[in-house]
Design a protein around this motif. Sequence first.
Motif: not given
Length: 155
Positions: A27-35, A37-44
């Motif tokens: 859910e946090i990843v989904e919110e961040l992507m909606a804002e 942010f790229a998947a690579e940035e979130i993973d990092a």
Amino acid sequence: MRERVLAIVTIIAQYVMTDRNQLTESEIVEELMAEGFAAEEIDAAFRWMEDLSQQPRKADEKTLQVPTHRVFTLEEVWGLSAEARGFLIRLRMLGILDDDAEEEIIERSLQVAEDEVSLRDVKALTALVLFSRTTQDWWREVDCFMDDDWARMFH
């Protein structure tokens, strides 16, 4: 990219501070992507936080510790805003940060920042370092310094 990773870490720290920690990682990843942010940035950001949480912790030592004053290097002066440095000094003087925690916050701040690290960024990193380093209840102290409510810290 490092600035964006730091922004993600800041957002996640705010989720924790505002009791939004009931959110699952997806859910946090989904919110961040909606804002945006790229998947690579979130993973990092998650890898960085995982590395932080897996660092060996020192056993609580009940020895007399003499307060020390740390002198910032030229690189640290250029990399950390005056407000961020003052914030770290204040936490150190209040006994909230020990030498190791302060060094870790400074080191990690300089690692992830491409521009000057702001007070807001240092607060987020400080919260994460304190949460990862101790089993004590730091919620009250972190809540106080995130809100700049220093008077509440002593009551």
